[in-house]
Motif scaffolding. Structure first.
Motif, mmCIF file in Angstrom:
data_model
loop_
_atom_site.group_PDB
_atom_site.id
_atom_site.type_symbol
_atom_site.label_atom_id
_atom_site.label_comp_id
_atom_site.label_asym_id
_atom_site.label_seq_id
_atom_site.Cartn_x
_atom_site.Cartn_y
_atom_site.Cartn_z
ATOM 1 N N PRO A 425 -4.519 2.427 -1.715
ATOM 2 C CA PRO A 425 -3.873 2.011 -2.676
ATOM 3 C C PRO A 425 -3.944 0.450 -3.120
ATOM 4 O O PRO A 425 -4.249 -0.363 -2.071
ATOM 5 C CB PRO A 425 -2.372 2.139 -2.337
ATOM 6 C CG PRO A 425 -2.601 2.402 -0.690
ATOM 7 C CD PRO A 425 -4.015 2.937 -0.838
ATOM 8 N N GLU A 426 -3.986 0.049 -4.185
ATOM 9 C CA GLU A 426 -4.136 -1.399 -4.573
ATOM 10 C C GLU A 426 -2.626 -1.931 -4.671
ATOM 11 O O GLU A 426 -2.290 -3.300 -4.275
ATOM 12 C CB GLU A 426 -4.690 -1.571 -6.019
ATOM 13 C CG GLU A 426 -6.226 -1.086 -6.281
ATOM 14 C CD GLU A 426 -6.358 -0.593 -7.599
ATOM 15 O OE1 GLU A 426 -5.786 -0.776 -8.597
ATOM 16 O OE2 GLU A 426 -7.375 0.386 -7.627
ATOM 17 N N VAL A 427 -1.951 -0.995 -5.025
ATOM 18 C CA VAL A 427 -0.478 -1.464 -5.297
ATOM 19 C C VAL A 427 0.679 -0.348 -4.818
ATOM 20 O O VAL A 427 0.128 0.747 -5.042
ATOM 21 C CB VAL A 427 0.023 -2.119 -6.563
ATOM 22 C CG1 VAL A 427 -0.492 -1.176 -7.775
ATOM 23 C CG2 VAL A 427 1.354 -2.528 -6.976
ATOM 24 N N ILE A 428 1.640 -0.905 -4.035
ATOM 25 C CA ILE A 428 2.493 0.239 -3.909
ATOM 26 C C ILE A 428 3.766 -0.114 -4.491
ATOM 27 O O ILE A 428 4.388 -1.190 -4.358
ATOM 28 C CB ILE A 428 2.829 0.285 -2.229
ATOM 29 C CG1 ILE A 428 1.759 0.589 -1.452
ATOM 30 C CG2 ILE A 428 4.117 1.016 -1.965
ATOM 31 C CD1 ILE A 428 1.502 0.586 0.163
ATOM 32 N N TYR A 429 4.460 0.902 -4.974
ATOM 33 C CA TYR A 429 5.765 0.924 -5.740
ATOM 34 C C TYR A 429 6.903 1.118 -4.950
ATOM 35 O O TYR A 429 6.820 2.331 -4.321
ATOM 36 C CB TYR A 429 5.929 1.467 -6.990
ATOM 37 C CG TYR A 429 4.845 0.894 -8.314
ATOM 38 C CD1 TYR A 429 4.626 -0.419 -8.295
ATOM 39 C CD2 TYR A 429 4.475 1.892 -9.209
ATOM 40 C CE1 TYR A 429 3.729 -0.994 -9.471
ATOM 41 C CE2 TYR A 429 3.455 1.352 -10.115
ATOM 42 C CZ TYR A 429 3.347 0.013 -10.349
ATOM 43 O OH TYR A 429 2.422 -0.733 -11.275
ATOM 44 N N LEU A 430 7.479 0.327 -4.375
ATOM 45 C CA LEU A 430 8.832 0.550 -3.627
ATOM 46 C C LEU A 430 10.048 1.143 -4.328
ATOM 47 O O LEU A 430 10.329 0.260 -5.216
ATOM 48 C CB LEU A 430 8.967 -0.457 -2.698
ATOM 49 C CG LEU A 430 9.329 -0.341 -1.046
ATOM 50 C CD1 LEU A 430 8.187 0.519 -0.610
ATOM 51 C CD2 LEU A 430 9.023 -1.774 -0.523
ATOM 52 N N THR A 431 10.697 2.103 -4.004
ATOM 53 C CA THR A 431 11.878 2.211 -4.711
ATOM 54 C C THR A 431 13.059 3.103 -3.921
ATOM 55 O O THR A 431 12.626 3.046 -2.588
ATOM 56 C CB THR A 431 11.540 3.218 -5.731
ATOM 57 O OG1 THR A 431 12.715 3.830 -6.529
ATOM 58 C CG2 THR A 431 11.001 4.614 -5.592
ATOM 59 N N GLY A 432 13.953 3.533 -4.266
ATOM 60 C CA GLY A 432 15.313 3.786 -3.388
ATOM 61 C C GLY A 432 15.894 2.699 -2.793
ATOM 62 O O GLY A 432 15.629 1.390 -2.796
ATOM 63 N N GLY A 433 17.203 3.268 -2.215
ATOM 64 C CA GLY A 433 17.961 2.034 -1.705
ATOM 65 C C GLY A 433 17.582 0.986 -0.638
ATOM 66 O O GLY A 433 18.021 -0.086 -0.940
ATOM 67 N N ALA A 434 16.620 1.333 0.198
ATOM 68 C CA ALA A 434 16.452 0.380 0.995
ATOM 69 C C ALA A 434 15.078 -0.568 0.687
ATOM 70 O O ALA A 434 14.539 -1.543 0.839
ATOM 71 C CB ALA A 434 15.583 0.818 2.386
ATOM 72 N N SER A 435 14.527 -0.228 -0.558
ATOM 73 C CA SER A 435 13.393 -1.010 -1.270
ATOM 74 C C SER A 435 13.893 -2.743 -1.586
ATOM 75 O O SER A 435 12.960 -3.276 -1.609
ATOM 76 C CB SER A 435 12.786 -0.240 -2.363
ATOM 77 O OG SER A 435 14.040 -0.444 -3.798
#
Ligand code: ADP
Ligand code: XUL
Length: 518
Positions: A425-435
């Motif tokens: 991965p070049e980029v990781i998209y973080l989502t969800g409550g702890a992001s």
């Protein structure tokens, strides 16, 4: 340009977003919470409570009532006659069992009666098993043994036989109520059921949601005869066609034209599962980007450059609605494990976050597998974490070090378990409550050696539906739609701060810890 509508029928609610691709804006958003708005279904969290033996069902008529309420609400917020493209998604794996009346009923929906009243006589099974159902352990074993073992099921269908997947659920229904199974002429997923209703015709299942059934062959994207035979007799005739995620499947039913003011001829694109839809709605449907969702459990998913199944049998392969395939891997010990470590030391999230500046990456060799409950990635029956390191650390006497070890253990384990996907991965998209937690995001960037971003998007499942509809009907490019609707939050980017080799020894220690318990 006309509008595009995306619908998300999820576990607890049914929501929708209408987008204008000309202006790059969301025109309207609405949501109907099942528990709040439809209390007479006695499903406060979207499913019928109190069943035994891992059985978790929901009433499919509740999903229809919610769709009626949702479109009524949405019609007050925007002009539905401007909608020319519609798609959406459903919670994965859930199934609806319909008798021979279904085909006529769905084709002749009467706008003066509620949907639920018209479909009720078509149900061959009153309730629908959903993804939270874990009652089919025996059926999973039977299916695996009939085709030659878990590894064959995994190679064919992209996952080993899994309790919540639709095939094992169908087998259990067939075994428990053969007469009702015989009366079943069509089995739909939540996604294809709602898509059928919207276009007033029996709709196909897409390769994204279809792969969550243990019935679809991920090499050919067709129903697999051996898996069908291992599941239940004469099953193929009861299943809809399979189609690619970009297929247009019909136009809006007259029911919705008369009742909510849609324009005749508005096109409906095949629905998909919530996770494949979220991949699109996060702007990650092309290989190179990875989505990590830090919710109750942690989930890792990504578009895959080639179709490979997890040789360890923990991950899943689904069709990617944008073409090709996607991977999905679930980690049970996500936010709840982070919370358990936090609570052990009576910390709040602020103190939890400060622990990272008080300790160093790789934690001086102190490592933890923070599995407070049985984990599925990897499959291991633990009720308490495994620790290795100094005596005070393994005795839970070093709070800050324990917190770092918990989070490093989670993401180094995630990297090890996702290696089979062969992604860089070049980029990781973080989502969800702890992001929103920068310290956690930093560990993700360091472990995966990739840039981490948080997106401004909320409701990526519905948005994915609206983007897919615009792509298929208006010809809008998915990448360009992603640029319009899936922008990172300002100042949210986190770059790796340590060298690639920093976590090599952590990975080796965790593997060693695991090998003593597997
Ligand atoms: P779900 O969609 O599964 O209900 P969410 O995505 O809403 O879950 O995430 C909820 C979780 O977010 C909570 O269980 C909590 O542990 C976690 N969380 C909330 N705030 C923080 C924070 N500041 N740092 C880390 N985790 C947090
Ligand atoms: C995926 C899964 C859930 C459901 C409900 O395999 O079971 O994510 O799709 O969201």
């Amino acid at each position: 340009m006309p509008y595009s509508l995306g619908i998300d029928s999820s576990t607890q609610s049914c929501s929708a977003i209408v987008i204008d691709t000309d202006t790059g804006t969301a025109v309207a958003e609405a949501a109907v919470n099942f528990g709040e708005r439809l209390p007479h279904y006695s499903a406060p969290s979207g499913f019928i409570e109190g069943s035994a033996d891992g059985v978790v069902h929901a009433d499919p008529l509740m999903w229809l009532d919610a769709l009626d309420l949702l479109l009524e609400d949405l019609g007050k917020l925007c002009d539905l006659s401007k909608v020319a493209a519609i798609s959406g998604a459903g919670q994965q794996h859930g199934s609806i069992y319909l008798n021979d009346q279904w085909f006529y009923a769905v084709d002749t929906l009467d706008s003066t009666e509620p949907l639920s009243k018209q479909i009720q006589p078509c149900l061959a099974r009153a309730t629908s098993p959903i993804w939270m159902d874990s009652s089919t352990r025996k059926e999973c074993a039977e299916i695996a043994s009939a085709v030659g073992g878990d590894s064959i099921v995994c190679k064919k269908s992209g996952s080993i036989a899994v309790e919540r997947f639709t095939g094992p659920q169908i087998r259990r229904f067939y075994k428990n109520d053969e007469a009702a199974y015989q009366k079943t002429e069509r089995i739909h997923l939540v996604s294809s059921f709602l898509c059928s209703i919207l276009c007033g015709a029996d709709a196909p299942i897409d390769t994204g949601d279809g792969a969550g059934m243990n019935l679809l062959n991920i090499q050919t994207w067709e129903w697999d005869d051996e898996l069908l035979d291992a599941t239940a007799p004469a099953l193929k005739a009861k299943l809809p066609e399979v189609s690619q995620g970009s297929s247009k499947v019909g136009v809006i039913s007259e029911y919705f034209v008369a009742k909510y003011g849609f324009t005749p001829g508005a096109e409906v694109v095949v629905f998909t599962g919530d996770n494949p839809s979220s991949l699109v709605g996060m702007g990650a449907s092309q290989p190179g980007k990875v989505v990590i969702s830090l919710g109750t459990s942690d989930t890792f998913f990504a578009a895959m450059p080639s179709v490979v199944a997890d040789p360890n049998g923990c991950g899943h392969v689904f069709g990617n609605p944008a073409g090709g395939s996607m991977s999905l891997q679930c980690f049970v010990n996500g936010s709840l494990a982070r919370e358990a470590v936090k609570d052990k030391f009576a910390y709040d999230w602020e103190a939890f976050t400060s622990a990272f500046s008080a300790t160093a990456p790789a934690n001086n060799g102190n490592v933890m597998l923070p599995f407070f409950s049985p984990e599925i990635s990897p499959r291991i029956e633990l009720e308490a974490p495994l620790l290795a390191g100094t005596e005070t650390f393994v005795n839970w006497q070093e709070a800050d070090s324990a917190i770092r070890a918990c989070v490093e253990g989670q993401f180094v384990n995630m990297k090890l378990r996702s290696d089979w996907m062969q992604l860089k991965p070049e980029v990781i998209y973080l989502t969800g409550g702890a992001s929103k937690n920068d310290a956690i995001a930093q560990v993700v960037a360091d472990v995966f050696q990739a840039k981490v971003q948080r997106l401004a998007v909320t409701g990526s499942v519905g948005l994915g539906g609206a983007m897919r509809a615009a792509n298929s009907v208006f010809g809008s490019d998915l990448g360009a739609l992603g640029d319009q609707f899936c922008q990172p939050q300002a100042d949210s980017t986190i770059e790796p701060q340590v060298e690639a080799a920093t976590y090599t020894s952590t990975a080796a220690r965790l593997d060693e810890l695991l090998s003593t318990h597997l």
